[in-house]
Design a protein around this motif. Structure first.
Motif, PDB file in Angstrom:
ATOM      1  N   ASN A  99       0.828  -1.213   0.000  1.00 44.65           N
ATOM      2  CA  ASN A  99       0.000   0.000   0.000  1.00 44.65           C
ATOM      3  C   ASN A  99       0.860   1.259   0.000  1.00 44.65           C
ATOM      4  N   ASP A 100       1.930   1.240   0.797  1.00 45.42           N
ATOM      5  CA  ASP A 100       2.856   2.377   0.819  1.00 45.42           C
ATOM      6  C   ASP A 100       3.504   2.575  -0.557  1.00 45.42           C
ATOM      7  N   TYR A 101       3.842   1.453  -1.191  1.00 47.52           N
ATOM      8  CA  TYR A 101       4.429   1.497  -2.532  1.00 47.52           C
ATOM      9  C   TYR A 101       3.442   2.141  -3.519  1.00 47.52           C
ATOM     10  N   ARG A 102       2.194   1.746  -3.456  1.00 46.17           N
ATOM     11  CA  ARG A 102       1.173   2.305  -4.355  1.00 46.17           C
ATOM     12  C   ARG A 102       0.983   3.802  -4.117  1.00 46.17           C
ATOM     13  N   LYS A 103       0.978   4.204  -2.848  1.00 41.80           N
ATOM     14  CA  LYS A 103       0.841   5.626  -2.526  1.00 41.80           C
ATOM     15  C   LYS A 103       2.031   6.412  -3.067  1.00 41.80           C
ATOM     16  N   LEU A 104       3.229   5.868  -2.868  1.00 40.75           N
ATOM     17  CA  LEU A 104       4.435   6.529  -3.361  1.00 40.75           C
ATOM     18  C   LEU A 104       4.402   6.647  -4.882  1.00 40.75           C
ATOM     19  N   LYS A 105       3.973   5.585  -5.533  1.00 47.09           N
ATOM     20  CA  LYS A 105       3.891   5.593  -6.996  1.00 47.09           C
ATOM     21  C   LYS A 105       2.905   6.660  -7.466  1.00 47.09           C
ATOM     22  N   LYS A 106       1.753   6.749  -6.814  1.00 42.84           N
ATOM     23  CA  LYS A 106       0.752   7.756  -7.181  1.00 42.84           C
ATOM     24  C   LYS A 106       1.303   9.159  -6.955  1.00 42.84           C
ATOM     25  N   GLU A 107       1.985   9.360  -5.837  1.00 43.54           N
ATOM     26  CA  GLU A 107       2.583  10.670  -5.551  1.00 43.54           C
ATOM     27  C   GLU A 107       3.615  11.043  -6.617  1.00 43.54           C
ATOM     28  N   MET A 108       4.414  10.074  -7.026  1.00 41.13           N
ATOM     29  CA  MET A 108       5.424  10.344  -8.049  1.00 41.13           C
ATOM     30  C   MET A 108       4.778  10.692  -9.385  1.00 41.13           C
ATOM     31  N   VAL A 109       3.736   9.972  -9.751  1.00 41.76           N
ATOM     32  CA  VAL A 109       3.030  10.259 -11.008  1.00 41.76           C
ATOM     33  C   VAL A 109       2.403  11.646 -10.945  1.00 41.76           C
ATOM     34  N   ASP A 110       1.786  11.973  -9.810  1.00 40.28           N
ATOM     35  CA  ASP A 110       1.186  13.300  -9.650  1.00 40.28           C
ATOM     36  C   ASP A 110       2.246  14.400  -9.725  1.00 40.28           C
ATOM     37  N   LYS A 111       3.394  14.128  -9.128  1.00 41.18           N
ATOM     38  CA  LYS A 111       4.478  15.115  -9.153  1.00 41.18           C
ATOM     39  C   LYS A 111       4.977  15.331 -10.584  1.00 41.18           C
TER      40      LYS A 111
END
Length: 173
Positions: A99-111
């Motif tokens: 879940n942390d990995y998915r959140k990080l991935k989403k944050e990176m894509v948003d960034k």
């Protein structure tokens, strides 16, 4: 009454055929902004910044993904050796990491998306005066985006000329 209708009909025909056609003298040009962005030196430099950030993100995500796969394999190997309670704890821990990995991935894509917006805004802010100046010099009244034009003469396309103007006027680091 019939004469009255004829009179209206004749007046209608007279006004209908007497309408002046407007032959505009507005000079119209076409530009492909995607090509300008991708092929100008300034646009390519900005694209390199985005690509570098994207590559950094991909390498971080790949590293985390590999660690998660190792953890998953490790848990599978221990499944029959450890107690059910211990197995459930490790499985829950792995799910949290995923879940942390998915959140990080989403944050990176948003960034990345946010960075693209900022870069595009910067690009258009810089090239707008150059295009305006070119339009004034060449008496162009209307400039249309290539993707919104069905067909037009090739000599109406000023994309290459604008790329050269941008390359000559904008110096980047």
């Amino acid at each position: 009454m019939i004469k009255f209708h004829r009179l209206y009909f004749l007046l209608f025909i007279f006004f209908f055929f007497n309408i002046n056609n407007s032959f505009g003298n507005d000079k119209i040009a076409i530009i492909d902004l995607d090509t300008v962005f991708n092929n100008s030196d300034f646009g390519q430099a900005l694209l390199k910044d985005i690509e570098k950030l994207n590559q950094d993100n991909i390498s971080k995500l790949t590293s985390i993904e590999n660690e998660l796969k190792k953890s998953e394999q490790n848990i599978k190997n221990k499944k029959n050796v450890i107690s059910q309670n211990e197995f459930d704890k490790e499985l829950a821990s792995l799910k949290n990491k995923i879940n942390d990995y998915r959140k990080l991935k989403k944050e990176m894509v948003d960034k990345i998306e946010q960075e693209k917006k900022i870069i595009l805004k910067k690009f258009f802010k810089e090239i707008n005066p150059i295009i305006q100046n070119y339009m004034e010099k060449n008496s162009i009244n209307i400039l249309l985006e290539r993707k919104n034009v069905f067909i037009g003469k090739n000599n109406s396309d000023i994309t290459i000329t604008i790329i050269n103007e941008i390359n000559n006027k904008i110096k980047f680091k």
